[in-house]
Motif scaffolding. Sequence first.
Motif, PDB file in Angstrom:
ATOM      1  N   LEU A 234      84.894  15.696  83.444  1.00 29.92           N
ATOM      2  CA  LEU A 234      84.866  15.227  81.894  1.00 29.92           C
ATOM      3  C   LEU A 234      86.377  15.262  81.506  1.00 29.92           C
ATOM      4  CD1 LEU A 234      81.870  17.408  81.019  1.00 29.92           C
ATOM      5  CD2 LEU A 234      81.905  14.957  81.130  1.00 29.92           C
TER       6      LEU A 234
ATOM      7  N   LEU B 281      79.734   0.329  67.156  1.00 31.83           N
ATOM      8  CA  LEU B 281      80.740   0.199  68.415  1.00 31.83           C
ATOM      9  C   LEU B 281      81.889   0.666  68.532  1.00 31.83           C
ATOM     10  CD1 LEU B 281      79.689  -0.809  71.288  1.00 31.83           C
ATOM     11  CD2 LEU B 281      80.532  -2.801  70.877  1.00 31.83           C
ATOM     12  N   ALA B 282      82.666   0.199  67.472  1.00 26.47           N
ATOM     13  CA  ALA B 282      83.975   0.439  67.114  1.00 26.47           C
ATOM     14  C   ALA B 282      84.276   1.897  66.517  1.00 26.47           C
ATOM     15  CB  ALA B 282      84.589  -0.519  65.990  1.00 26.47           C
TER      16      ALA B 282
ATOM     17  N   ALA C  30      85.069  -5.794  66.235  1.00 32.11           N
ATOM     18  CA  ALA C  30      85.612  -5.492  64.909  1.00 32.11           C
ATOM     19  C   ALA C  30      86.896  -5.805  64.383  1.00 32.11           C
ATOM     20  CB  ALA C  30      85.381  -3.822  64.587  1.00 32.11           C
TER      21      ALA C  30
ATOM     22  N   TYR D 266      82.348   4.453  67.562  1.00 32.12           N
ATOM     23  CA  TYR D 266      82.314   5.357  68.675  1.00 32.12           C
ATOM     24  C   TYR D 266      83.578   5.099  69.494  1.00 32.12           C
ATOM     25  CZ  TYR D 266      80.247   7.479  72.695  1.00 32.12           C
ATOM     26  OH  TYR D 266      79.789   8.108  73.617  1.00 32.12           O
ATOM     27  N   ALA D 267      84.191   4.301  69.423  1.00 32.96           N
ATOM     28  CA  ALA D 267      85.292   4.144  70.209  1.00 32.96           C
ATOM     29  C   ALA D 267      86.430   5.434  69.419  1.00 32.96           C
ATOM     30  CB  ALA D 267      86.179   2.829  70.274  1.00 32.96           C
ATOM     31  N   PHE D 268      86.485   5.185  67.941  1.00 32.30           N
ATOM     32  CA  PHE D 268      87.395   5.796  67.414  1.00 32.30           C
ATOM     33  C   PHE D 268      86.963   7.295  67.194  1.00 32.30           C
ATOM     34  CE2 PHE D 268      88.444   2.011  65.240  1.00 32.30           C
ATOM     35  CZ  PHE D 268      89.808   2.076  65.170  1.00 32.30           C
TER      36      PHE D 268
ATOM     37  N   PHE E 287      93.260   6.514  72.655  1.00 33.99           N
ATOM     38  CA  PHE E 287      93.648   5.661  72.907  1.00 33.99           C
ATOM     39  C   PHE E 287      94.964   5.464  72.241  1.00 33.99           C
ATOM     40  CE2 PHE E 287      92.005   2.614  69.958  1.00 33.99           C
ATOM     41  CZ  PHE E 287      90.681   3.265  69.830  1.00 33.99           C
ATOM     42  N   THR E 288      96.035   4.559  72.741  1.00 35.76           N
ATOM     43  CA  THR E 288      97.269   4.413  72.129  1.00 35.76           C
ATOM     44  C   THR E 288      96.831   3.604  70.908  1.00 35.76           C
ATOM     45  OG1 THR E 288      97.317   2.687  73.756  1.00 35.76           O
ATOM     46  CG2 THR E 288      99.157   4.445  73.924  1.00 35.76           C
TER      47      THR E 288
ATOM     48  N   THR F 283      87.630   0.856  78.165  1.00 42.13           N
ATOM     49  CA  THR F 283      86.316   0.848  77.404  1.00 42.13           C
ATOM     50  C   THR F 283      86.563   0.742  75.968  1.00 42.13           C
ATOM     51  OG1 THR F 283      85.618   2.266  79.147  1.00 42.13           O
ATOM     52  CG2 THR F 283      84.252   1.960  77.318  1.00 42.13           C
ATOM     53  N   PRO F 284      87.374   1.654  75.192  1.00 42.03           N
ATOM     54  CA  PRO F 284      87.559   1.933  73.853  1.00 42.03           C
ATOM     55  C   PRO F 284      88.120   0.620  73.315  1.00 42.03           C
ATOM     56  CG  PRO F 284      89.288   3.151  74.761  1.00 42.03           C
ATOM     57  CD  PRO F 284      88.197   2.704  75.955  1.00 42.03           C
ATOM     58  N   TYR F 285      88.987  -0.227  73.922  1.00 42.90           N
ATOM     59  CA  TYR F 285      89.379  -1.452  73.669  1.00 42.90           C
ATOM     60  C   TYR F 285      88.238  -2.418  73.393  1.00 42.90           C
ATOM     61  CZ  TYR F 285      93.800   0.700  74.370  1.00 42.90           C
ATOM     62  OH  TYR F 285      94.879   1.495  74.043  1.00 42.90           O
TER      63      TYR F 285
ATOM     64  N   ASP G 137      79.430   4.008  80.305  1.00 43.33           N
ATOM     65  CA  ASP G 137      80.136   4.340  78.742  1.00 43.33           C
ATOM     66  C   ASP G 137      78.928   3.438  77.917  1.00 43.33           C
ATOM     67  OD1 ASP G 137      82.211   4.767  80.589  1.00 43.33           O
ATOM     68  OD2 ASP G 137      83.503   4.917  78.523  1.00 43.33           O
ATOM     69  N   PHE G 138      78.476   2.136  78.229  1.00 46.76           N
ATOM     70  CA  PHE G 138      77.821   1.521  77.340  1.00 46.76           C
ATOM     71  C   PHE G 138      76.308   2.006  77.349  1.00 46.76           C
ATOM     72  CE2 PHE G 138      75.501  -2.528  75.823  1.00 46.76           C
ATOM     73  CZ  PHE G 138      76.097  -2.581  74.639  1.00 46.76           C
TER      74      PHE G 138
ATOM     75  N   PHE H 293      85.284  -1.783  72.818  1.00 46.60           N
ATOM     76  CA  PHE H 293      84.181  -1.514  71.753  1.00 46.60           C
ATOM     77  C   PHE H 293      84.991  -1.840  70.357  1.00 46.60           C
ATOM     78  CE2 PHE H 293      81.718   2.245  73.866  1.00 46.60           C
ATOM     79  CZ  PHE H 293      81.313   1.447  74.513  1.00 46.60           C
ATOM     80  N   ILE H 294      86.399  -1.603  70.247  1.00 52.02           N
ATOM     81  CA  ILE H 294      86.849  -2.019  69.007  1.00 52.02           C
ATOM     82  C   ILE H 294      87.104  -3.499  68.880  1.00 52.02           C
ATOM     83  CG2 ILE H 294      87.565   0.440  68.457  1.00 52.02           C
ATOM     84  CD1 ILE H 294      90.316  -0.851  69.332  1.00 52.02           C
TER      85      ILE H 294
ATOM     86  N   TYR I 182      87.099   8.290  71.808  1.00 49.99           N
ATOM     87  CA  TYR I 182      87.963   7.873  72.959  1.00 49.99           C
ATOM     88  C   TYR I 182      89.108   8.303  72.469  1.00 49.99           C
ATOM     89  CZ  TYR I 182      84.325   5.736  75.766  1.00 49.99           C
ATOM     90  OH  TYR I 182      83.168   5.375  76.221  1.00 49.99           O
TER      91      TYR I 182
ATOM     92  N   GLU J 294      78.180  14.040  77.107  1.00 50.02           N
ATOM     93  CA  GLU J 294      78.892  14.511  78.556  1.00 50.02           C
ATOM     94  C   GLU J 294      77.765  14.762  79.506  1.00 50.02           C
ATOM     95  OE1 GLU J 294      80.971  17.901  77.362  1.00 50.02           O
ATOM     96  OE2 GLU J 294      82.801  16.673  76.997  1.00 50.02           O
TER      97      GLU J 294
ATOM     98  N   PHE K  35      76.119   4.969  75.076  1.00 53.61           N
ATOM     99  CA  PHE K  35      76.199   4.279  73.743  1.00 53.61           C
ATOM    100  C   PHE K  35      74.735   3.979  73.158  1.00 53.61           C
ATOM    101  CE2 PHE K  35      76.823   0.925  70.558  1.00 53.61           C
ATOM    102  CZ  PHE K  35      77.351   1.619  69.465  1.00 53.61           C
TER     103      PHE K  35
ATOM    104  N   PHE L 241      74.426  22.922  80.649  1.00 56.09           N
ATOM    105  CA  PHE L 241      75.551  22.968  79.303  1.00 56.09           C
ATOM    106  C   PHE L 241      75.103  24.201  78.624  1.00 56.09           C
ATOM    107  CE2 PHE L 241      76.303  18.830  80.346  1.00 56.09           C
ATOM    108  CZ  PHE L 241      77.854  18.349  79.837  1.00 56.09           C
TER     109      PHE L 241
END
Lengths: 362, 277, 292
Positions: A52, B91-92, C14, B94-96, B101-102, C6-8, B180-181, C10-11, B99, B171, B184, A81
Amino acid sequence: MADVKVKNLTKRFGKVIAVNKVSFDVKDKEFVVLLGPSGSGKTTTLRLIAGLERPDEGEIYIGGRLVNNIPPRERDVAMVFQNYALYPHMTVFDNLAFPLQVRKMPKKYIKAKVEEVAKLLKIEDLLDRRPSQLSGGQQQRVALGRALVREPKVFLMDEPLSNLDAKLRVYMRAELKRLQKELGITTIYVTHDQVEAMTMADRIVVFHKGKIQQIGTPSDLYKKPQNIFVAGFIGSPAMNFFDATLTYKDDFIVLDAGEFKLKLPKTFSSILRDKAGLEVVLGIRPEHIKIYKEPRASTVKCRVYVVEPLGGEMIINFSLGGKIYKARYPGEISLKPDETIYIEIPVKHIHIFNKKDGKAII
Amino acid sequence: MKINKVAILINVIAWAISFVWILPLMGILMASIRPYKEIVRGWWDFSEFNPSLTNIFNALYHPTAPLSKGIVNSLIVTIPATIMPIIIGALAAYAFARYSFTIKSYLFLTIVLLMAVPQQSIAIPLFQLMKKLGLLDSLIGLSIVHTAWGLPWIILFMKNFFATLPVEVEEAARIDGATDFQIFYKIVLPLSLPGIASVAALQFTWVWSDFFLALILIYSPDKLLATQRLPLMRGQYHVDWGVLSAASLIIIAVPIVLYLALQKYYIRGMVGWVVKG
Amino acid sequence: MKLNLTPYFFILPALILIIIFVLYPISATISLSFLSPEGYFVGFDNYIRVLSRREVINYDGILKGYFPMGAIVHNAIWILIHLPLSTLLGLVLAVLLQNVKGSSIIKSIIFLGMVTPLIVGGIIIRFTFDREVGVVNMFLKAIGLGHLVRTWTMYPDTALFSLILGSVWLWTGFSLILYSAGLAMIPKEYYEAAKIDGASSMQIFFRITLPLLKPVTTTVVTMTLLWELKIFDIVYVATYGGPGGASNVLALLMYFLAFRSLDFNASSVIATLLTALTLIVAIVMFKYVVRK
């Protein structure tokens, strides 16, 4: 079934080093407890093993395979958990079946396997219910079942009993240990409760500030703590500590604690030779302190602060040199606050730590 | 007792205010279901009371701007413009939410700020863009624009909603072997149904209520949306309050029914994204 | 370390939609505001040209106190009246309704304004202030002010104020609902502790309730400001900005310039100013929230 090997594991969160060069082995079928106060890095270590979190440095091997870059679902580990993390929108059956469904197992096999596990955990009657309709203990069993159903290589448990009430917790301790031995699954178990660790573990890994303090069997940790932290963390009530200095008197080594002096037997001389004047910490467990109402040879006079009766035994808090210490008295004794008592510190049970680095000398 | 008098006073004031508040709506309702000759005497005058559906019928089948066609068009725009941004936005979001990311924080900040920008600011380039894309005067085109404009607030709202879900459940699914999908759509989306209901209620209401984007992008008489037909029914010199009120009532009825049915989610949606935002 | 894509993914959908239909048009508007109709860069020429127009700011009207005073001023007046009125009314009602039987019904009634499409809202305002059928005039007659009766939205000196009052009717539900939710979140223990400490209900309100509602107030004020800057539908349908521009606002003026006068550059100036104003409001709010 598999062994787990962790080598030089390091994990940072920003500037905080959560896990600092941690290494330990878990043998096949072994029950290892990671024990430490909150924030000591034990849970992070478990999450690193689960996949994780990603380690910054070091290696993790499961069954001899390096798993650093392998996602959790391919590590073949199962995790229970603290809050159980049951899927609230699924029935108990679907909760148990989920790990098999996402692996696209045949339906017949899933049904058989779920029923088998449900029977083992005595939750057959609950399969149609939702998690919100279950008691804490039942939820706990479902969480266990979900981990068991896959027959994973390794079981990871993150404080699984801490949300149960005290009675059920004691019962589940035994139940879990029996199950683990019966199924022979390698288990890594995280807890902050030292009683839980002592009663369940084959071996304990003690964490503090991201570092491993000691690895050993419960009895090792109790009898031979390697530093002040382990000594203070294991055992309840905690070990008493007195600041002291090593001195020599007539060929004997004497521990000078200010309020009292302790003459050490010759057997210690070989270890303590050349250490005169060293600042040390003397440790003695409450259960090893003897209490008398009358003075005897080598007793120290002190005053009762407060008495906590526990039924079969009593915890006596006494003050000495302005500080409060605890002693455990088996049986009953009538004492009042401010009453004078006499304590004896048996030399064979004492621990001596270097005050500077906290490491055990004896 | 003194306390009781105060309590009664407060009750009276509160109910008086709510009475004043409902008067305008009562007016529209009365004007819709009563003939004009009764209304000019005041809709509050019940000395004569002959309710009928004539005005409603006349609004639905208005000779120049039939509302029935407008309602169909509005639904053609509103339904996809509610479903699409929920899927894409969730979807977006959830990424925010889950996750790292840069450029994540900059991206998120930009999207949140876009919520503030008025649609009026983009009228001209949007008109030209839709013309180039061949989506001008197209209900699908309008639906897409609504989708894009709904995304910023939906992303913010759903991100806040996802933050309230226990991370351990996801988790657990990850360790149980879900991708991942799968996590979701098998775990997160079902758990988010209350949040999605809030988003759906608000986004539907807002798209249904939209007038400006439709005004800019839709101009064929048979494609006009319900809200666009309302000003056309006003008439130049003489206002036909019967038809106009009936049309208003029909247009307002849709969000009101939705509000009464989904009140809990509606309020939660209103409160959720602004209080936490 | 392997980059997690993955996150890319997902976004991405949008992001594409937002860039094409939101970000690109905004930047195109801004650049249009600095160009001549032929496409040459002209600096702030458009801004000077637009801001000196009577429709935007009418100095004569402001000085002599008649309408139109210009769209910017109308928006400002809107804010000055509507913001405190709707915010305070919502707060007072939220507090009062805590002790009222059937308060959820009252809340729903007041919230209906928020559910009403603004274009319908405009019609309702027009109707309510109408000379013959409006309930406002009935009320005036009833209290002996019959000489004031008229269609309030058709006169320069009352058109704007009628619309503003109507918009209070539409929007108060927002602050009521938010303050109600905010009040519900304050733990009862605070009030009990304050009572035991001997505070009066006024003291409790000003020293405990109001400070704890500060985040709600920030949100209400921000969202209300943004709403007021974007006012369009109500004016379009109720008065069409009239009579003689007496109730015109920025968003509607922008529309007139773009789609009636076809002066895209002038229109873009207004649009850019509106965008800038809303962004300032949003950024201030964001900073406030972040600072907490």
